[in-house]
Write an enzyme that holds these catalytic residues in place. Structure first.
Site, PDB file in Angstrom:
ATOM      1  N   ARG A 101      73.695 101.937  81.444  1.00  0.00           N
ATOM      2  CA  ARG A 101      73.823 100.542  81.010  1.00  0.00           C
ATOM      3  C   ARG A 101      74.512 100.435  79.660  1.00  0.00           C
ATOM      4  O   ARG A 101      75.314  99.518  79.446  1.00  0.00           O
ATOM      5  CB  ARG A 101      72.441  99.887  80.978  1.00  0.00           C
ATOM      6  CG  ARG A 101      72.424  98.414  80.575  1.00  0.00           C
ATOM      7  CD  ARG A 101      73.486  97.574  81.255  1.00  0.00           C
ATOM      8  NE  ARG A 101      73.493  97.702  82.704  1.00  0.00           N
ATOM      9  CZ  ARG A 101      74.464  97.265  83.480  1.00  0.00           C
ATOM     10  NH1 ARG A 101      75.546  96.696  82.936  1.00  0.00           N
ATOM     11  NH2 ARG A 101      74.401  97.403  84.779  1.00  0.00           N
ATOM     12  N   LYS A 136      83.919  87.059  63.100  1.00  0.00           N
ATOM     13  CA  LYS A 136      83.152  86.332  64.116  1.00  0.00           C
ATOM     14  C   LYS A 136      82.843  87.293  65.262  1.00  0.00           C
ATOM     15  O   LYS A 136      83.442  87.248  66.336  1.00  0.00           O
ATOM     16  CB  LYS A 136      83.928  85.115  64.601  1.00  0.00           C
ATOM     17  CG  LYS A 136      84.142  84.066  63.506  1.00  0.00           C
ATOM     18  CD  LYS A 136      84.998  82.919  63.989  1.00  0.00           C
ATOM     19  CE  LYS A 136      85.244  81.904  62.879  1.00  0.00           C
ATOM     20  NZ  LYS A 136      86.157  80.804  63.292  1.00  0.00           N
ATOM     21  N   GLU A 201      91.580  81.566  50.403  1.00  0.00           N
ATOM     22  CA  GLU A 201      91.858  80.515  51.370  1.00  0.00           C
ATOM     23  C   GLU A 201      92.407  79.290  50.648  1.00  0.00           C
ATOM     24  O   GLU A 201      91.870  78.867  49.627  1.00  0.00           O
ATOM     25  CB  GLU A 201      90.578  80.145  52.114  1.00  0.00           C
ATOM     26  CG  GLU A 201      90.735  79.000  53.106  1.00  0.00           C
ATOM     27  CD  GLU A 201      89.419  78.654  53.787  1.00  0.00           C
ATOM     28  OE1 GLU A 201      88.949  77.518  53.616  1.00  0.00           O
ATOM     29  OE2 GLU A 201      88.861  79.540  54.472  1.00  0.00           O
ATOM     30  N   ASP A 223      94.915  77.641  55.677  1.00  0.00           N
ATOM     31  CA  ASP A 223      93.860  77.236  56.600  1.00  0.00           C
ATOM     32  C   ASP A 223      94.084  75.837  57.173  1.00  0.00           C
ATOM     33  O   ASP A 223      94.282  74.869  56.434  1.00  0.00           O
ATOM     34  CB  ASP A 223      92.506  77.287  55.887  1.00  0.00           C
ATOM     35  CG  ASP A 223      91.350  77.117  56.852  1.00  0.00           C
ATOM     36  OD1 ASP A 223      91.329  77.817  57.879  1.00  0.00           O
ATOM     37  OD2 ASP A 223      90.462  76.285  56.578  1.00  0.00           O
TER      38      ASP A 223
END
Length: 284
Positions: A101, A136, A201, A223
């Protein structure tokens, strides 16, 4: 990250993942499989895409059973088609079942990320712009997710909070302004962490002007700007820092951003929107 650092982190990841899954024993196998039984299994591909995680699977099996025989038929980064076999492993049957697994979870996830990443990379063929991933990621699985991005042909951004200073909107707002944040970051690097790179940024063209004028950042993130605004920003920066476009960029509009000549485009979706691909480990 060096190869040695990656191997060390991978070993730790495998150890922790097996502790989570096996606990005090794989009782399903212990109850019906003799301890001395040997077995053989193959990794069957059931979906088209880009294969990723073969080397990780090899490490998992070898970590559990160093003398396991592992034969690779398809390598990481190769196109895969339904019906193909990626590898064959021969080891203790109990160990094959113990690792099954973890191997599948890792390879299915990694192959999904590598496949989606490759779609983005193919979109930008002919442009100088490179694709970056982001932070992320899935907690405690970032190592393999970022490895899959590289297998898919893109470039890793910073691995974590420790290997680059990235001044985002909240840092800037809490600090009291973009120039103040950059100056403090620059002083910190000189006195505390020499060599650490600084990225900032920017949200407006005025931010771009202020950040560029400091001469203290190696990359400027643009951004949530339109391609037209990014073109203006690149004129202001004029090669004095690397440039990264971010925010609201997807497969339908990414070429318009690349056409501006920006150095990098960061896409969190490479990881958080990727779908695991279908693979299976079967006894033979």
């Amino acid at each position: 990250m060096t190869e040695q650092e990656f191997d060390s982190r991978l070993k730790h990841l495998v150890e922790q993942a097996l502790i989570e899954d096996v606990g005090d024993g794989d009782h399903s196998s212990l109850c019906c499989i003799p301890a001395d039984q040997r077995g053989k299994a193959v990794l069957k591909i059931k979906q088209e895409g880009i294969l990723a995680g073969v080397k990780v699977a090899q490490q998992i099996f070898k970590q559990v059973e160093p003398l396991a025989h592992f034969n690779i038929y398809k390598n990481d980064g190769e196109a895969m088609n339904m019906g193909e076999v990626a590898f064959e492993v021969e080891a203790s049957t109990q160990n094959i079942l113990k690792c099954e697994r973890l191997v599948l979870n890792s390879m299915q996830r990694m192959s999904g990320i590598a496949t989606l990443t490759n779609v983005y990379v193919e979109k930008l063929k002919g442009y100088k712009t490179k694709i970056l991933d982001t932070r992320k990621t899935t907690p405690n699985f970032r190592l393999l997710e970022k490895a899959a991005v590289k297998i898919g042909g893109a470039v890793n951004h910073r691995f974590g909070l420790f290997d680059m200073i990235m001044l985002k909107d909240n840092h800037i707002d809490f600090c009291g302004g973009i120039v103040k944040a950059i100056d403090k970051a620059y002083d910190y690097v000189q006195t505390t962490k020499p060599g650490l790179k600084i990225e900032v940024e920017t949200r407006t063209l005025e931010d771009v002007r202020l950040a560029t004028a400091t001469g203290k950042v190696f990359r400027i993130m643009l951004d949530n700007m339109s391609p037209e605004t990014i073109t203006e920003a690149l004129t202001i920066i004029d090669g004095r820092a690397e440039t990264e476009a971010s925010g609201g960029i997807n497969l339908s509009n990414i070429e318009s951003y690349a056409a501006t000549g920006v150095d990098f485009i960061s896409v969190g979706a490479l990881i958080h929107q990727a779908k695991s691909l279908d693979l299976s480990l079967k006894a033979v």
